[in-house]
Design an enzyme around this catalytic site. Structure first.
Site, PDB file in Angstrom:
ATOM      1  N   LYS A  41     -93.472  59.348 -25.807  1.00 39.86           N
ATOM      2  CA  LYS A  41     -92.933  59.576 -24.459  1.00 39.86           C
ATOM      3  C   LYS A  41     -92.469  61.027 -24.349  1.00 39.86           C
ATOM      4  O   LYS A  41     -92.083  61.624 -25.339  1.00 39.86           O
ATOM      5  CB  LYS A  41     -91.707  58.678 -24.229  1.00 39.86           C
ATOM      6  N   ARG A  90     -81.238  43.261 -15.932  1.00 39.94           N
ATOM      7  CA  ARG A  90     -80.869  43.537 -14.535  1.00 39.94           C
ATOM      8  C   ARG A  90     -81.455  42.446 -13.651  1.00 39.94           C
ATOM      9  O   ARG A  90     -80.845  41.413 -13.450  1.00 39.94           O
ATOM     10  CB  ARG A  90     -81.384  44.917 -14.112  1.00 39.94           C
TER      11      ARG A  90
HETATM   12  O1  PNS Z   1     -84.327  51.868 -22.769  1.00 34.04           O
HETATM   13  P1  PNS Z   1     -85.676  51.284 -23.051  1.00 34.04           P
HETATM   14  O2  PNS Z   1     -86.740  52.356 -22.982  1.00 34.04           O
HETATM   15  O3  PNS Z   1     -85.983  50.100 -22.183  1.00 34.04           O
HETATM   16  O4  PNS Z   1     -85.614  50.752 -24.580  1.00 34.04           O
HETATM   17  C1  PNS Z   1     -86.748  50.197 -25.200  1.00 34.04           C
HETATM   18  C2  PNS Z   1     -86.564  50.064 -26.726  1.00 34.04           C
HETATM   19  C3  PNS Z   1     -86.125  51.375 -27.337  1.00 34.04           C
HETATM   20  C4  PNS Z   1     -85.522  49.020 -27.004  1.00 34.04           C
HETATM   21  C5  PNS Z   1     -87.934  49.590 -27.295  1.00 34.04           C
HETATM   22  O5  PNS Z   1     -88.946  50.425 -26.815  1.00 34.04           O
HETATM   23  C6  PNS Z   1     -87.975  49.610 -28.826  1.00 34.04           C
HETATM   24  O6  PNS Z   1     -87.326  48.834 -29.473  1.00 34.04           O
HETATM   25  N1  PNS Z   1     -88.770  50.530 -29.396  1.00 34.04           N
HETATM   26  C7  PNS Z   1     -88.920  50.685 -30.819  1.00 34.04           C
HETATM   27  C8  PNS Z   1     -90.318  50.255 -31.276  1.00 34.04           C
HETATM   28  C9  PNS Z   1     -90.382  48.765 -31.544  1.00 34.04           C
HETATM   29  O7  PNS Z   1     -89.631  48.204 -32.318  1.00 34.04           O
HETATM   30  N2  PNS Z   1     -91.341  48.090 -30.882  1.00 34.04           N
HETATM   31  C10 PNS Z   1     -91.574  46.668 -31.066  1.00 34.04           C
HETATM   32  C11 PNS Z   1     -90.764  45.805 -30.115  1.00 34.04           C
HETATM   33  S1  PNS Z   1     -91.813  44.997 -28.997  1.00 34.04           S
END
Ligand code: PNS
Length: 169
Positions: A41, A90
């Site tokens: 990102k 939310r």
């Molecule tokens: O604030 P966000 O962007 O909604 O948070 C998303 C987050 C960071 C919780 C999620 O993208 C994440 O846990 N990313 C780390 C990669 C991971 O573990 N992916 C597998 C889970 S499906």
């Protein structure tokens, strides 16, 4: 002792995030806010800046720590010696994504649970993306973010607008 992880991108932290941080810090003994450092990102704020703003915004909450992480969330949770993940919900639009994420994480690590807190009504519409959009067009974001974000986002937008005006010259 109950230690939980509240993970997210926090680009930037909003009052909706702060609501979840405050309420979960009242439930658990230790809350670690995990800030995702995601190379895929392109965030507005670097992970360092996001961590710094979160530290400032949570400085009065004694049992809250801010720690950046990379890679899989479950690996970070294990590394922090925690067993609980907290996420905010939310509206119904969040549900599908959150359900998929929590079920995937549970499949990968069955001993780690995800707990959802419903966002307080006054923040149910709020997201970091909305905040960035309002700020891009010079709108007032003071009722949506902690004070530390207001000044930081102003500076970011000035840099961004300067860059854009140079490329359009
Ligand atoms: O604030 P966000 O962007 O909604 O948070 C998303 C987050 C960071 C919780 C999620 O993208 C994440 O846990 N990313 C780390 C990669 C991971 O573990 N992916 C597998 C889970 S499906």
């Amino acid at each position: 002792m109950l230690r939980a992880i509240y993970p997210g991108s926090f680009d930037p932290v909003t009052l909706g995030h702060m609501d979840i941080i405050r309420r979960s810090s009242n439930i658990v003994d230790e809350l670690i806010v995990g800030v995702l450092n995601n190379n895929a990102k392109t965030p507005l704020f670097s992970v360092k800046e996001r961590v710094r703003m979160l530290k400032e915004a949570t400085k009065e909450l004694e049992n809250v720590q801010i720690i950046p992480f990379e890679g899989l969330l479950i690996d970070f949770v294990k590394k922090m010696d925690a067993k609980l993940v907290i996420r905010g919900l939310r509206a119904i639009t969040d549900f599908e994504y959150e359900l998929q994420m929590s079920q995937t994480n549970h499949k990968l690590a069955p001993d780690i649970e995800t707990m959802f807190l419903t966002t307080s009504l006054e923040y149910s519409f709020l997201s970091s993306t909305t905040v960035k959009e309002i700020a891009t067009f010079g709108g007032d974001i003071s009722q949506f973010v902690p004070p530390v974000v207001i000044e930081n986002i102003k500076q970011k937008m000035e840099i961004k607008n300067k860059k854009e005006s140079i490329t359009h010259e």
